[in-house]
Design a protein around this motif. Structure first.
Motif, PDB file in Angstrom:
ATOM      1  N   LYS A  94       0.823  -1.211   0.000  1.00  0.00           N
ATOM      2  CA  LYS A  94       0.000   0.000   0.000  1.00  0.00           C
ATOM      3  C   LYS A  94       0.857   1.261   0.000  1.00  0.00           C
ATOM      4  O   LYS A  94       0.658   2.163  -0.809  1.00  0.00           O
ATOM      5  N   ASP A 276      -5.238   7.663   8.641  1.00  0.00           N
ATOM      6  CA  ASP A 276      -5.216   6.877   7.415  1.00  0.00           C
ATOM      7  C   ASP A 276      -6.407   5.917   7.403  1.00  0.00           C
ATOM      8  O   ASP A 276      -6.627   5.188   8.381  1.00  0.00           O
ATOM      9  N   GLY A 278      -6.561   3.339   5.696  1.00  0.00           N
ATOM     10  CA  GLY A 278      -6.014   1.988   5.640  1.00  0.00           C
ATOM     11  C   GLY A 278      -6.121   1.316   4.283  1.00  0.00           C
ATOM     12  O   GLY A 278      -6.472   1.913   3.275  1.00  0.00           O
ATOM     13  N   HIS A 279      -5.803   0.024   4.311  1.00  0.00           N
ATOM     14  CA  HIS A 279      -5.803  -0.786   3.090  1.00  0.00           C
ATOM     15  C   HIS A 279      -7.230  -0.978   2.599  1.00  0.00           C
ATOM     16  O   HIS A 279      -8.133  -1.249   3.384  1.00  0.00           O
TER      17      HIS A 279
END
Length: 690
Positions: A94, A276, A278-279
């Motif tokens: 990522k 964030d 995230g993924h």
């Protein structure tokens, strides 16, 4: 002796590899046949043959499809082809993907000299052509460009005034000012008027104070926020500290420029919290983040004040009289995102169809006893999966090209009627095309069997990256409701002596005709000439839409008396969604027919006519129950439609190579080994280490 043993050992090790390569070559490559095949494609199976194959000249068909901005797309392709270090690998983390995506964007703008932001305002069609090209390289890069230029940049220029353009245009253009589009919140996405973030004016300091009042108001899924963004266009309720003459302090949702990171140090600024997201399932090259604001002060001039302004003493002024009108005007200026998604979704469908069809032409499996195996595209089941999809790809291409033309015209004229027209058309096409493409990506993967499951052949990556197209820039179900609502509004105005908007004018001209009792004679006509007549096809599509519109209007009126308008709408929701899809299909077919008739090259026109007929009749057959229920189509005619649809699939299969080649996607763009024009399996086996 030792040397002989070593040679024997090497030979023993080589033999299994040689056998595997030999078996793979026999299984995947055409065996010599007595029949000649000038274009090195497999002969169509005798039992699957229909009419003689059309002779299609790919060059003029491709020229007709490519449009005037193909040159800049080729510049994009060439740049990335010469910069292998900027090409996205199959396996990438990522964080690495995000940094690569930013390097790709900087390289495109600062090295290749391609300036999407300038194109967006000087020639929108060129901007969407760039978007299509970069999306073919890496869909994350396409979305990153959309965030930077269409969303962040577009909001500043379209919702701001000259002072904002003068201050920010160059920095956005050259990437000195990377930014975000902070509209969506944790608890509110499609319902933009329900946003809870506030921007309260402080007349003492001549500033707005941006606040996140609760966790539900955290800005969520904000592209460019997690890593790269330095500014955000934040959508918030404008709150005045003193009431106006109506006793109202909430002036509705407005957009504000909010710096979120220091331009030099890139440190997060005081009062701003960034996390964030995230993924994700896909698009991991885009750094989506969440933003919380705690008493963040910005100067009054950071209000994007095209549709509403606040003076130094806290007085609100606007050329538009109500919150709803200002809100509609604001969203109308942001419609380019939907246009881009519809257009880009078609490019994804072109890629997927190209890979699946080229593989299906090359791959052989089974066949008549004691004869060579045949191409899997000779099987009716494979044609049923892929040929209507190929026809639909062409249909969507011409429909979205039309949408871009209307959008370009709208940006030049600022005509209110055209703005409303493009808003509804973009909502419908974005919803319909992205939903179709999402389903088609899974079908293409399945059609390629185990090889479609290999990441290198791209179906999984395309499917995951594209999946979000169905829900961002407006959830598809919500967008279809907007289309249905607009149709009902126009329907009501028609019967009150009003007029229909530009896109819907076929209803004004023919509503009464379509709602009359079907002609029992024409309901039985089943000749191929009749079924392939564009007038019959378009009449059938429009008849269905007209009946759906009339029937849902009656149902809504009935249920509203007892349930109220909201519950009545919910009771009829599936009916409304079907109406919207039917209408959009009518618009798509109309544009396809126009494109066929306008094509200057005879062989290209014949190929497009085949695809158009397949698109139209396949759609009619899929909803044949509707036509049978109202006796619009008699049993013999329904049977003829089904038979002709299968026959047209055979005919389109005959020219599938030419239709796919006309998309003009170079091998370095398709990249899937099973879709390469030559040495496909040599490169595929080399990829896995043989």
């Amino acid at each position: 002796m030792q040397s002989r043993d070593q040679d024997r050992t090497a030979e023993d090790e080589y033999q299994p590899i040689a056998r595997r390569i030999g078996r793979l070559s026999l299984h995947l490559s055409p065996v010599p046949r007595p029949l000649s095949c000038a274009d090195d494609q497999l002969q169509i199976l005798k039992c699957a043959r229909g009419a003689p194959k059309l002779n299609v000249d790919v060059a003029p068909l491709s020229e007709y499809m490519r449009g005037k901005h193909r040159e800049i797309q080729e510049r994009v392709f060439e740049y990335f082809n010469t910069r292998p270090e900027l090409q996205t690998p199959i396996e990438i983390s990522k964080d690495d993907h995000r940094e690569l995506c930013m390097r790709q964007l900087r390289g495109l703008v600062q090295e290749a000299g391609i300036r999407p932001f300038r194109a967006l305002f000087e020639d929108p069609a060129q901007y969407f052509a760039i978007l299509e090209a970069v999306g073919s390289i890496d869909m994350s890069l396409g979305i990153k460009i959309g965030v930077q230029y269409s969303l962040w940049g577009g909001s500043v220029i379209n919702l701001g005034t000259k002072k904002h353009r003068d201050k920010y245009f160059d920095g956005i253009d050259n990437l000195e000012y990377p930014g975000c589009f902070a509209m969506t919140e944790l608890h509110h996405g499609s319902n933009v008027q329900g946003l809870q973030t506030t921007a309260t004016f402080d007349p003492i300091t001549d500033e707005f104070i941006i606040n996140t009042p609760n966790d539900g108001a955290i800005k969520w899924w904000i592209g460019n926020a997690a890593v790269h963004g330095k500014f955000a266009s934040v959508f918030a309720k404008l709150i005045l500290p003193t009431h106006d003459s109506k006793g109202v302090s909430d002036m509705g949702v407005h957009a504000f420029i909010v710096p979120i990171r220091d331009l030099k140090t890139h440190q997060t600024l005081p009062g701003i919290e960034i996390h964030d997201c995230g993924h994700k399932v896909g698009l991991n090259g885009v750094d989506n983040g969440a933003l919380r604001f705690c008493s963040v002060r910005i100067p009054r001039e950071n209000l994007l004040n095209r549709f509403g302004d606040v003076s130094w003493d806290g007085k609100y002024t606007s050329s538009l009289p109500t919150i709803n009108k200002r809100f509609a005007a604001t969203l109308g200026e942001l419609v380019g995102g939907r246009v881009g998604l519809a257009y880009s979704s078609v490019s994804v469908l072109k890629l997927a169809a190209t890979i699946a069809i080229r593989y299906s032409l090359l791959r052989q499996q089974f066949g008549p006893p004691k004869q060579p195996e045949v191409s899997i595209l000779d099987y009716q089941s494979q044609q049923h999966k892929l040929m209507p999809m190929l026809a639909s790809t062409y249909a969507f291409h011409f429909a979205t090209v039309h949408l871009v033309e209307k959008y370009t015209e709208m940006k030049k004229s600022h005509d209110e009627q055209l703005v409303a027209d493009v808003h509804a058309l973009s909502a419908g096409l974005k919803a319909y095309v992205t939903s179709y493409t999402a389903k088609s990506l899974s079908i293409c993967r399945e059609a390629c069997g185990g090889h479609g499951y290999a990441a290198v052949n791209r179906f999984g990556i395309l499917r995951n990256d594209h999946d979000i197209f169905q829900t961002f820039e407006g959830d598809n179900t919500v967008l279809l409701q907007q289309v249905a609502g607009d149709l009902l509004k126009q329907y009501k105005e028609k019967f009150q002596g009003g007029t229909f908007m530009v896109t819907w004018n076929y209803l004004k001209e023919s509503m009464n005709t379509y709602l009359s009792q079907p002609n029992p004679v024409t309901a039985r006509w089943d000749s191929a000439d009749h079924l392939q007549d564009p007038k019959f096809q378009l009449d059938a599509f429009r008849y269905r839409t007209s009946r759906l519109l009339q029937s849902v209007a009656v149902r809504l009126r009935k249920h509203s008396k007892t349930l109220g308008s909201f519950c009545a709408w919910n009771r009829c929701l599936n009916h409304l969604l079907t109406l919207a899809e039917s209408h959009i299909e009518s618009v798509i077919l109309a544009k396809f027919i126009e494109a066929v008739e306008s094509c200057p090259d005879a062989s290209s026109r014949a190929a497009l006519k085949l695809a158009c007929d397949l698109y139209a009749l396949d759609r009619i057959w899929k909803d044949i129950g509707t036509y049978r229920n109202v006796d619009y189509v008699a049993p013999n005619k329904a049977k003829a439609i089904h038979k002709l649809t299968e026959y047209l699939s055979f005919q389109v299969r005959n020219i599938a190579t030419e239709l796919v080649d006309a998309f003009d996607l170079p091998d370095q763009v398709t990249r899937a080994p099973i879709a390469l024009k030559s040495d496909a399996y040599a490169q595929y086996t080399q990829y896995v280490g043989f």
